[in-house]
Design a protein around this motif. Structure first.
Motif, PDB file in Angstrom:
ATOM      1  N   ILE A 162      -6.357 -34.604 -41.643  1.00 36.59           N
ATOM      2  CA  ILE A 162      -6.512 -33.641 -40.555  1.00 36.59           C
ATOM      3  C   ILE A 162      -6.054 -34.320 -39.261  1.00 36.59           C
ATOM      4  O   ILE A 162      -5.923 -35.552 -39.210  1.00 36.59           O
ATOM      5  CB  ILE A 162      -7.972 -33.162 -40.410  1.00 36.59           C
ATOM      6  N   ARG A 163      -5.841 -33.517 -38.240  1.00 40.07           N
ATOM      7  CA  ARG A 163      -5.422 -34.059 -36.944  1.00 40.07           C
ATOM      8  C   ARG A 163      -6.520 -33.822 -35.915  1.00 40.07           C
ATOM      9  O   ARG A 163      -7.119 -32.764 -35.868  1.00 40.07           O
ATOM     10  CB  ARG A 163      -4.120 -33.409 -36.477  1.00 40.07           C
ATOM     11  N   SER A 164      -6.755 -34.836 -35.098  1.00 42.95           N
ATOM     12  CA  SER A 164      -7.726 -34.708 -34.011  1.00 42.95           C
ATOM     13  C   SER A 164      -7.258 -35.539 -32.824  1.00 42.95           C
ATOM     14  O   SER A 164      -7.125 -36.770 -32.922  1.00 42.95           O
ATOM     15  CB  SER A 164      -9.103 -35.202 -34.473  1.00 42.95           C
ATOM     16  N   LYS A 165      -6.972 -34.842 -31.724  1.00 38.64           N
ATOM     17  CA  LYS A 165      -6.561 -35.496 -30.488  1.00 38.64           C
ATOM     18  C   LYS A 165      -5.372 -36.453 -30.710  1.00 38.64           C
ATOM     19  O   LYS A 165      -5.360 -37.602 -30.270  1.00 38.64           O
ATOM     20  CB  LYS A 165      -7.725 -36.260 -29.879  1.00 38.64           C
ATOM     21  N   GLY A 166      -4.394 -35.926 -31.443  1.00 36.72           N
ATOM     22  CA  GLY A 166      -3.186 -36.704 -31.668  1.00 36.72           C
ATOM     23  C   GLY A 166      -3.298 -37.749 -32.760  1.00 36.72           C
ATOM     24  O   GLY A 166      -2.312 -38.411 -33.078  1.00 36.72           O
TER      25      GLY A 166
ATOM     26  N   ASP B  48     -14.344 -38.823 -56.134  1.00 39.36           N
ATOM     27  CA  ASP B  48     -14.657 -39.640 -54.956  1.00 39.36           C
ATOM     28  C   ASP B  48     -15.845 -39.027 -54.209  1.00 39.36           C
ATOM     29  O   ASP B  48     -15.927 -37.813 -54.037  1.00 39.36           O
ATOM     30  CB  ASP B  48     -13.419 -39.695 -54.055  1.00 39.36           C
ATOM     31  N   PHE B  49     -16.770 -39.876 -53.749  1.00 38.24           N
ATOM     32  CA  PHE B  49     -17.967 -39.363 -53.085  1.00 38.24           C
ATOM     33  C   PHE B  49     -17.618 -38.587 -51.818  1.00 38.24           C
ATOM     34  O   PHE B  49     -18.240 -37.563 -51.514  1.00 38.24           O
ATOM     35  CB  PHE B  49     -18.913 -40.514 -52.752  1.00 38.24           C
ATOM     36  N   ALA B  50     -16.612 -39.045 -51.092  1.00 38.80           N
ATOM     37  CA  ALA B  50     -16.203 -38.321 -49.888  1.00 38.80           C
ATOM     38  C   ALA B  50     -15.647 -36.945 -50.251  1.00 38.80           C
ATOM     39  O   ALA B  50     -15.882 -35.955 -49.543  1.00 38.80           O
ATOM     40  CB  ALA B  50     -15.170 -39.134 -49.116  1.00 38.80           C
ATOM     41  N   LEU B  51     -14.920 -36.872 -51.364  1.00 38.85           N
ATOM     42  CA  LEU B  51     -14.414 -35.580 -51.827  1.00 38.85           C
ATOM     43  C   LEU B  51     -15.571 -34.658 -52.181  1.00 38.85           C
ATOM     44  O   LEU B  51     -15.550 -33.465 -51.854  1.00 38.85           O
ATOM     45  CB  LEU B  51     -13.506 -35.773 -53.044  1.00 38.85           C
ATOM     46  N   LEU B  52     -16.590 -35.180 -52.845  1.00 42.36           N
ATOM     47  CA  LEU B  52     -17.754 -34.362 -53.181  1.00 42.36           C
ATOM     48  C   LEU B  52     -18.418 -33.816 -51.933  1.00 42.36           C
ATOM     49  O   LEU B  52     -18.851 -32.655 -51.904  1.00 42.36           O
ATOM     50  CB  LEU B  52     -18.762 -35.182 -53.998  1.00 42.36           C
ATOM     51  N   ARG B  53     -18.491 -34.630 -50.890  1.00 47.80           N
ATOM     52  CA  ARG B  53     -19.091 -34.157 -49.638  1.00 47.80           C
ATOM     53  C   ARG B  53     -18.235 -33.050 -49.025  1.00 47.80           C
ATOM     54  O   ARG B  53     -18.761 -32.071 -48.485  1.00 47.80           O
ATOM     55  CB  ARG B  53     -19.266 -35.323 -48.652  1.00 47.80           C
ATOM     56  N   LEU B  54     -16.933 -33.186 -49.138  1.00 51.27           N
ATOM     57  CA  LEU B  54     -16.035 -32.149 -48.631  1.00 51.27           C
ATOM     58  C   LEU B  54     -16.201 -30.858 -49.429  1.00 51.27           C
ATOM     59  O   LEU B  54     -16.204 -29.758 -48.854  1.00 51.27           O
ATOM     60  CB  LEU B  54     -14.581 -32.633 -48.704  1.00 51.27           C
TER      61      LEU B  54
ATOM     62  N   ALA C 276     -11.382 -38.663 -42.643  1.00 50.10           N
ATOM     63  CA  ALA C 276     -11.322 -37.250 -42.238  1.00 50.10           C
ATOM     64  C   ALA C 276     -12.630 -36.529 -42.560  1.00 50.10           C
ATOM     65  O   ALA C 276     -13.121 -35.720 -41.769  1.00 50.10           O
ATOM     66  CB  ALA C 276     -10.153 -36.564 -42.940  1.00 50.10           C
ATOM     67  N   VAL C 277     -13.221 -36.836 -43.715  1.00 50.61           N
ATOM     68  CA  VAL C 277     -14.488 -36.203 -44.102  1.00 50.61           C
ATOM     69  C   VAL C 277     -15.600 -36.622 -43.144  1.00 50.61           C
ATOM     70  O   VAL C 277     -16.407 -35.789 -42.714  1.00 50.61           O
ATOM     71  CB  VAL C 277     -14.852 -36.562 -45.558  1.00 50.61           C
ATOM     72  N   ARG C 278     -15.630 -37.910 -42.785  1.00 47.78           N
ATOM     73  CA  ARG C 278     -16.668 -38.375 -41.845  1.00 47.78           C
ATOM     74  C   ARG C 278     -16.517 -37.686 -40.497  1.00 47.78           C
ATOM     75  O   ARG C 278     -17.500 -37.334 -39.843  1.00 47.78           O
ATOM     76  CB  ARG C 278     -16.581 -39.897 -41.683  1.00 47.78           C
ATOM     77  N   PHE C 279     -15.279 -37.461 -40.068  1.00 56.11           N
ATOM     78  CA  PHE C 279     -15.053 -36.773 -38.799  1.00 56.11           C
ATOM     79  C   PHE C 279     -15.577 -35.337 -38.872  1.00 56.11           C
ATOM     80  O   PHE C 279     -16.253 -34.861 -37.948  1.00 56.11           O
ATOM     81  CB  PHE C 279     -13.559 -36.774 -38.460  1.00 56.11           C
ATOM     82  N   ILE C 280     -15.264 -34.645 -39.964  1.00 58.63           N
ATOM     83  CA  ILE C 280     -15.722 -33.262 -40.121  1.00 58.63           C
ATOM     84  C   ILE C 280     -17.247 -33.207 -40.141  1.00 58.63           C
ATOM     85  O   ILE C 280     -17.867 -32.322 -39.528  1.00 58.63           O
ATOM     86  CB  ILE C 280     -15.139 -32.639 -41.408  1.00 58.63           C
ATOM     87  N   GLU C 281     -17.881 -34.149 -40.829  1.00 56.06           N
ATOM     88  CA  GLU C 281     -19.344 -34.192 -40.858  1.00 56.06           C
ATOM     89  C   GLU C 281     -19.916 -34.419 -39.460  1.00 56.06           C
ATOM     90  O   GLU C 281     -20.936 -33.820 -39.095  1.00 56.06           O
ATOM     91  CB  GLU C 281     -19.808 -35.305 -41.805  1.00 56.06           C
ATOM     92  N   GLY C 282     -19.236 -35.256 -38.676  1.00 58.70           N
ATOM     93  CA  GLY C 282     -19.686 -35.478 -37.301  1.00 58.70           C
ATOM     94  C   GLY C 282     -19.573 -34.224 -36.466  1.00 58.70           C
ATOM     95  O   GLY C 282     -20.468 -33.925 -35.646  1.00 58.70           O
TER      96      GLY C 282
END
Length: 236
Positions: A105-109, A190-196, A117-123
Protein backbone atom coordinates in the motif's frame (compact mmCIF):
# COMPACT_ATOMS: atom_id res chain seq x y z
CA UNK A 1 -13.73 -63.41 11.25
CA UNK A 2 -13.62 -66.17 8.57
CA UNK A 3 -11.92 -68.55 11.00
CA UNK A 4 -14.77 -68.02 13.44
CA UNK A 5 -17.34 -69.22 10.91
CA UNK A 6 -15.18 -72.18 9.89
CA UNK A 7 -15.07 -73.13 13.55
CA UNK A 8 -18.86 -72.74 13.77
CA UNK A 9 -19.30 -75.01 10.71
CA UNK A 10 -17.01 -77.65 12.26
CA UNK A 11 -19.02 -77.53 15.50
CA UNK A 12 -22.25 -77.94 13.51
CA UNK A 13 -20.86 -81.03 11.73
CA UNK A 14 -19.73 -82.49 15.06
CA UNK A 15 -23.05 -81.84 16.79
CA UNK A 16 -25.13 -83.34 13.99
CA UNK A 17 -23.01 -86.49 14.03
CA UNK A 18 -22.91 -86.64 17.83
CA UNK A 19 -26.67 -86.22 18.23
CA UNK A 20 -27.34 -88.97 15.71
CA UNK A 21 -24.86 -91.32 17.37
CA UNK A 22 -26.20 -90.70 20.88
CA UNK A 23 -29.78 -91.18 19.71
CA UNK A 24 -29.03 -94.33 17.68
CA UNK A 25 -26.65 -96.16 19.99
CA UNK A 26 -27.77 -95.03 23.43
CA UNK A 27 -31.55 -94.95 23.09
CA UNK A 28 -32.03 -97.71 20.51
CA UNK A 29 -28.98 -99.83 21.25
CA UNK A 30 -28.11 -99.88 17.60
CA UNK A 31 -25.03 -101.39 15.97
CA UNK A 32 -23.17 -100.50 12.79
CA UNK A 33 -25.06 -101.76 9.76
CA UNK A 34 -23.61 -103.64 6.80
CA UNK A 35 -26.58 -102.64 4.67
CA UNK A 36 -25.72 -99.89 2.19
CA UNK A 37 -29.32 -98.64 2.19
CA UNK A 38 -29.02 -97.77 5.87
CA UNK A 39 -25.88 -95.77 5.18
CA UNK A 40 -27.72 -93.98 2.36
CA UNK A 41 -30.42 -93.00 4.85
CA UNK A 42 -27.75 -91.81 7.27
CA UNK A 43 -26.18 -89.73 4.49
CA UNK A 44 -29.57 -88.23 3.64
CA UNK A 45 -30.06 -87.27 7.28
CA UNK A 46 -26.58 -85.87 7.62
CA UNK A 47 -26.78 -83.85 4.42
CA UNK A 48 -30.37 -82.75 4.99
CA UNK A 49 -29.53 -81.25 8.36
CA UNK A 50 -26.11 -79.79 7.53
CA UNK A 51 -26.70 -78.46 4.02
CA UNK A 52 -28.97 -75.55 5.09
CA UNK A 53 -26.55 -74.61 7.88
CA UNK A 54 -23.45 -74.75 5.67
CA UNK A 55 -25.27 -73.00 2.80
CA UNK A 56 -26.27 -70.19 5.14
CA UNK A 57 -22.66 -69.82 6.34
CA UNK A 58 -21.39 -69.85 2.74
CA UNK A 59 -23.87 -67.19 1.66
CA UNK A 60 -23.01 -65.07 4.68
CA UNK A 61 -19.28 -65.32 3.89
CA UNK A 62 -19.89 -64.37 0.25
CA UNK A 63 -21.95 -61.34 1.31
CA UNK A 64 -19.30 -60.42 3.88
CA UNK A 65 -16.62 -60.68 1.21
CA UNK A 66 -18.59 -58.38 -1.10
CA UNK A 67 -19.07 -55.85 1.72
CA UNK A 68 -15.35 -55.85 2.50
CA UNK A 69 -14.54 -55.45 -1.19
CA UNK A 70 -16.96 -52.54 -1.44
CA UNK A 71 -15.41 -50.90 1.64
CA UNK A 72 -11.94 -51.36 0.16
CA UNK A 73 -13.07 -49.77 -3.11
CA UNK A 74 -14.60 -46.85 -1.22
CA UNK A 75 -11.41 -46.39 0.77
CA UNK A 76 -9.44 -46.36 -2.47
CA UNK A 77 -11.78 -43.79 -4.01
CA UNK A 78 -11.55 -41.68 -0.85
CA UNK A 79 -7.75 -41.83 -1.02
CA UNK A 80 -7.82 -40.68 -4.65
CA UNK A 81 -10.14 -37.80 -3.76
CA UNK A 82 -7.84 -36.78 -0.90
CA UNK A 83 -4.77 -36.80 -3.17
CA UNK A 84 -6.54 -34.70 -5.83
CA UNK A 85 -7.84 -32.32 -3.16
CA UNK A 86 -4.44 -31.88 -1.48
CA UNK A 87 -2.73 -31.14 -4.80
CA UNK A 88 -5.17 -28.29 -5.45
CA UNK A 89 -5.28 -27.17 -1.81
CA UNK A 90 -1.53 -26.83 -1.28
CA UNK A 91 -1.11 -25.19 -4.68
CA UNK A 92 -3.58 -22.50 -3.59
CA UNK A 93 -1.69 -21.98 -0.31
CA UNK A 94 1.53 -21.46 -2.30
CA UNK A 95 -0.20 -18.92 -4.56
CA UNK A 96 -1.66 -17.20 -1.51
CA UNK A 97 1.82 -16.87 0.07
CA UNK A 98 3.25 -15.47 -3.16
CA UNK A 99 0.36 -13.02 -3.40
CA UNK A 100 0.96 -11.73 0.11
CA UNK A 101 4.67 -11.25 -0.61
CA UNK A 102 3.62 -8.83 -3.36
CA UNK A 103 1.04 -7.01 -1.22
CA UNK A 104 1.72 -3.30 -0.78
CA UNK A 105 0.00 0.00 0.00
CA UNK A 106 1.07 3.63 -0.31
CA UNK A 107 1.14 6.15 2.51
CA UNK A 108 2.57 9.65 2.24
CA UNK A 109 4.76 8.73 -0.69
CA UNK A 110 6.04 5.54 0.97
CA UNK A 111 5.42 2.03 -0.26
CA UNK A 112 4.68 -0.37 2.59
CA UNK A 113 4.79 -4.08 1.84
CA UNK A 114 3.47 -7.30 3.39
CA UNK A 115 3.74 -7.32 7.22
CA UNK A 116 4.68 -3.64 7.39
CA UNK A 117 1.57 -2.71 5.40
CA UNK A 118 -0.65 -4.79 7.71
CA UNK A 119 0.82 -3.12 10.81
CA UNK A 120 0.14 0.29 9.26
CA UNK A 121 -3.49 -0.62 8.52
CA UNK A 122 -3.93 -1.91 12.08
CA UNK A 123 -2.54 1.38 13.38
CA UNK A 124 -5.00 3.32 11.26
CA UNK A 125 -7.88 1.14 12.51
CA UNK A 126 -6.89 1.83 16.10
CA UNK A 127 -6.54 5.56 15.44
CA UNK A 128 -9.84 5.93 13.58
CA UNK A 129 -11.86 3.67 15.88
CA UNK A 130 -11.36 6.06 18.77
CA UNK A 131 -13.39 8.64 16.84
CA UNK A 132 -15.64 7.03 14.23
CA UNK A 133 -15.41 3.27 13.65
CA UNK A 134 -17.81 3.46 10.70
CA UNK A 135 -15.12 5.32 8.73
CA UNK A 136 -12.73 2.36 8.89
CA UNK A 137 -13.97 0.60 5.68
CA UNK A 138 -13.49 3.80 3.67
CA UNK A 139 -10.02 4.32 5.16
CA UNK A 140 -8.96 0.78 4.27
CA UNK A 141 -10.19 1.18 0.71
CA UNK A 142 -8.41 4.54 0.47
CA UNK A 143 -5.04 2.97 1.24
CA UNK A 144 -5.84 -0.14 -0.79
CA UNK A 145 -6.55 1.65 -4.04
CA UNK A 146 -5.36 -1.36 -6.05
CA UNK A 147 -7.88 -3.70 -4.39
CA UNK A 148 -5.06 -5.97 -3.23
CA UNK A 149 -6.86 -6.82 0.01
CA UNK A 150 -9.77 -8.04 -2.09
CA UNK A 151 -7.40 -10.26 -4.11
CA UNK A 152 -5.83 -11.76 -0.99
CA UNK A 153 -9.20 -12.22 0.67
CA UNK A 154 -10.43 -14.03 -2.43
CA UNK A 155 -7.35 -16.28 -2.50
CA UNK A 156 -7.92 -17.27 1.12
CA UNK A 157 -11.61 -17.73 0.38
CA UNK A 158 -10.83 -20.04 -2.57
CA UNK A 159 -8.55 -22.17 -0.35
CA UNK A 160 -11.30 -22.32 2.26
CA UNK A 161 -13.96 -23.10 -0.34
CA UNK A 162 -11.91 -26.02 -1.67
CA UNK A 163 -12.06 -27.55 1.80
CA UNK A 164 -15.74 -26.67 2.19
CA UNK A 165 -16.80 -28.24 -1.13
CA UNK A 166 -14.31 -31.06 -1.81
CA UNK A 167 -14.53 -32.41 1.75
CA UNK A 168 -18.30 -32.07 2.09
CA UNK A 169 -20.51 -34.59 3.85
CA UNK A 170 -21.93 -35.53 0.45
CA UNK A 171 -18.45 -36.59 -0.70
CA UNK A 172 -18.02 -38.90 2.27
CA UNK A 173 -16.08 -36.59 4.58
CA UNK A 174 -16.90 -35.15 7.98
CA UNK A 175 -16.75 -31.92 9.95
CA UNK A 176 -13.63 -33.28 11.66
CA UNK A 177 -11.92 -33.72 8.25
CA UNK A 178 -12.72 -30.15 7.25
CA UNK A 179 -11.58 -28.72 10.57
CA UNK A 180 -8.27 -30.55 10.22
CA UNK A 181 -7.58 -28.87 6.87
CA UNK A 182 -8.80 -25.49 8.13
CA UNK A 183 -6.12 -25.91 10.79
CA UNK A 184 -3.57 -26.63 8.07
CA UNK A 185 -4.69 -23.59 6.05
CA UNK A 186 -4.41 -21.27 9.04
CA UNK A 187 -1.11 -22.65 10.30
CA UNK A 188 0.50 -22.50 6.86
CA UNK A 189 -0.61 -18.90 6.29
CA UNK A 190 1.58 -15.94 7.28
CA UNK A 191 0.34 -14.46 10.57
CA UNK A 192 0.25 -10.97 9.09
CA UNK A 193 -1.87 -12.29 6.22
CA UNK A 194 -4.27 -13.86 8.71
CA UNK A 195 -4.62 -10.51 10.45
CA UNK A 196 -5.36 -8.89 7.10
CA UNK A 197 -7.99 -11.56 6.39
CA UNK A 198 -9.59 -10.89 9.77
CA UNK A 199 -9.63 -7.15 9.02
CA UNK A 200 -11.39 -7.94 5.75
CA UNK A 201 -13.86 -10.23 7.55
CA UNK A 202 -14.57 -7.53 10.13
CA UNK A 203 -14.88 -4.38 8.03
CA UNK A 204 -15.26 -5.18 4.32
CA UNK A 205 -18.34 -6.43 2.51
CA UNK A 206 -16.70 -8.50 -0.21
CA UNK A 207 -18.45 -11.75 -1.11
CA UNK A 208 -15.32 -13.61 -0.03
CA UNK A 209 -15.27 -11.84 3.35
CA UNK A 210 -18.95 -12.56 3.91
CA UNK A 211 -18.47 -16.24 3.12
CA UNK A 212 -15.49 -16.56 5.49
CA UNK A 213 -17.34 -14.71 8.23
CA UNK A 214 -20.39 -17.00 7.90
CA UNK A 215 -18.46 -20.28 7.83
CA UNK A 216 -19.03 -21.44 11.40
CA UNK A 217 -16.55 -24.33 11.07
CA UNK A 218 -13.73 -22.03 9.96
CA UNK A 219 -14.54 -19.45 12.63
CA UNK A 220 -14.59 -22.22 15.26
CA UNK A 221 -11.09 -23.36 14.22
CA UNK A 222 -9.81 -19.78 14.16
CA UNK A 223 -11.18 -19.13 17.64
CA UNK A 224 -9.60 -22.34 18.87
CA UNK A 225 -6.24 -21.02 17.65
CA UNK A 226 -6.75 -17.70 19.41
CA UNK A 227 -7.85 -15.77 16.30
CA UNK A 228 -11.01 -13.66 16.34
CA UNK A 229 -11.89 -11.11 13.68
CA UNK A 230 -14.01 -9.28 16.29
CA UNK A 231 -10.79 -8.21 18.02
CA UNK A 232 -10.78 -5.18 15.73
CA UNK A 233 -13.91 -3.76 17.33
CA UNK A 234 -17.63 -3.82 16.77
CA UNK A 235 -19.25 -2.12 13.83
CA UNK A 236 -22.32 -0.02 14.67
Amino acid sequence: MVNRYIFFAAIAVFLVGALYSVNFFYFFGGALSNDGANWDQFGDYFGGVLNPILSFISIFLVVRSLVLQSEANQAGERGERIRAFESLFFNMIDRQSAGFSDFSIRSKGRVLTASEAVRFIEGEIERISSNSIEEIPNAIKFYDDGDEIFKLSRMFYVSEKIVHEKLSDENGFSKKDREMYYNVLINMSDFALLRLIMISMRFLSYKSSDFLRNNSELVFVMNGLGLDYKMYGEMP
